[in-house]
Design an enzyme around this catalytic site. Structure first.
Site: not given
Lengths: 350, 350
Positions: B48, B236
């Site tokens: 991640r 992100d």
């Protein structure tokens, strides 16, 4: 009817509470039957929530006077109870109220009078919460009239029936509105590190009020997407200028509410207002055990109470239990006396 | 030297990562050796962090081309990888970069070229993070020069070495400054529901950088008490106007930073900027499994990995994984190209 469990009740003269350190995983009733037992119950958060802490402290003082009704016994009981938790002002308020009732009495009369006063605090709390429910429900009804759909309420921590003797503060308007047939849904924040949001989920479940659990981090996102119509939280201390000291994380929710235009209400009886405290940042903020941050309690796969460590072994932690939300971030304070803007409470309610 | 672990490395031609779904409780290395393995690793969050997701997707595409180098194989691999996680734009960026390199080639040449491109993405990520470290460390050094004491940095989630191929984004300045001898301390937010803050605690521990874990709720309180000098988080996706999509809870921290006058920085390579996205709220926000909210992973008393359910059985949950922080709440974005105000990135870095 949407009826939540009681936080405290009398059973044949015994004072009973639920052990909230075990809820929602196990439901265990405990009796408060000694000064030390009451003090420990407050300190270890078997009982928590500002109004319930106040009531339990009152019974603790009465129990202490049964054990030693002298002036020094009274002083020692006061000191023991006050040392349990520094932030919720209701504790001090309840001790002072019982002391005012018994101070002038002969030692032999004190315990009975204190017990009576504690019972009166319970009755008053129940009455106050019912009034808070009525005042707050009118806000929810107005929202529903405008939106014409399910009203989404967000709360933080547990300022429900479990935080009081009965009825709750922040959740009192929810129960009252639900009982009037208003369609409601409550966003329940987990409230790390102690996860009191699970107490809220439990009591809303018991009262059959629709609700959804979220991580504390998610509240701002939901507000930014129009999924929250109103925030209601409780308070552990409100200063005379309307600043609100409440469970850590409240301040973040209030900031998000202001940023997204969501009304942010604080529901608390006026016994939560510390008129001697000019502003919230003067309130002592309790720092609790770091174990609360480093561990999480729950149930294992077989449903037994279990605890896991979440951090690498050498990790240190910090655990402030409350934060301060300035009155300017609060749309209104809902007390038993009505709804007022934070800067108006001194004039309206003193 | 303060050297964090790598997020991805090559071992005799094999691509190795740490299983971050098990960290910090167990350290398990896994090899990415198939398209499906890479896709699953991203989807289940074994890997991640936006930059690491990008690199793993690039290797996944290369592995997919080994399995089927045809146009339809390429399209299927692209679709499988893109479906894993919708929010981090680095994933799409990496896929497009590999496709641009292989699209015109004969099928027989594609896999090798794609592998080469993936290796190049790894090298570029490492270089970008080193540059972010230098640019960000100068901000920390300036703070230290002014404060003349330990600099307290707060972060959220894990935008450290583990979120990248090496070096980290938000933590790169911390490692760089620590290696220059700057006295630093990092406040690490737990980051419920997935607790990626524990990854941050683990890698800071490995790199011997002083740090303290806090509940997500506590960040605002610490800022209000002057205990945070600077916030750095990752991203992100950054839209062309400088809005920042990052782990849910980032927005709340940014609001508290603005309210308390604490500088709030976002560190990310320019590959995180989605120039086609005009503003952050247009970004798809991933909603993940509610089990992540309802359960917590840790270790039991005997140090074994364990999981507890925190909620009453019938409780429902909601789990948005990201939120949007408007550029106006961000003091500066730190990329490999330098530091810029959010509204300046289009002019400065496009």
């Amino acid at each position: 009817m949407h009826v939540p469990p009681r936080g405290l009740w009398l059973d044949q003269g015994r004072v009973m509470v639920l052990d909230q350190a075990l809820l929602p995983h196990r439901r265990v009733e405990i009796e408060l039957n000694s000064l030390e037992g009451a003090a420990r119950a407050i300190q270890t958060m078997q009982v928590r929530g500002a109004p319930l802490i106040g009531a339990c402290a009152a019974f603790g003082l009465a129990l202490g006077l049964r054990e030693d009704p002298s002036d020094s016994g009274l002083a020692a009981a006061h000191a023991r109870l006050l040392a349990t938790r520094p932030t919720a002002v209701n504790l001090l308020w309840a001790l002072r109220r019982v002391e005012a009732a018994v101070g002038a009495l002969a030692a032999s009369q004190r315990a009975a009078r204190a017990w009576h006063e504690a019972l009166d605090i319970v009755a008053g709390d129940e009455r106050d919460n019912a009034a808070i429910g009525v005042h707050g429900a009118s806000l929810l009804a107005a929202l529903h009239a405008r939106l014409d759909r399910v009203v989404n309420v967000a709360t933080h921590c547990n300022a429900g029936a479990l935080a009081t003797c009965a009825g709750g503060t922040a959740l009192a308007p929810v129960y009252h509105a639900a009982n009037q047939g208003l369609p409601l849904h409550v966003w329940v924040s987990e409230t790390r590190p102690r996860n009191q949001g699970l107490l809220t989920a439990w009591e809303l479940g018991q009262a059959q009020v629709p609700h959804t659990l979220i991580a504390d981090n998610a509240a701002g996102f939901l507000m930014s997407r129009g999924e929250v119509d109103l925030v209601i939280v409780g308070a552990d201390r409100i200063s005379a200028n309307g600043d609100v000291v409440n469970k850590v994380g409240t301040y973040l929710k209030a900031l998000a509410a202001r940023d997204t235009g969501v009304p942010f209400y604080v529901a608390a009886p006026t016994s939560t207002i510390d008129w001697d405290c000019a502003e919230g940042r003067a309130t002592p903020i309790e720092e609790r055990s770091v174990e609360e941050v480093l561990q999480v309690q729950g149930t294992d796969a077989s449903g037994r109470a279990a605890r896991v460590a979440i951090a690498p072994p050498a990790t240190g932690a910090r655990n402030p239990a409350f934060d301060v939300t300035r009155g300017e971030l609060v749309t209104g304070i809902i007390s038993e006396k009505g709804v007022a803007a934070p800067h108006e409470i001194l004039r309206a309610w003193r």
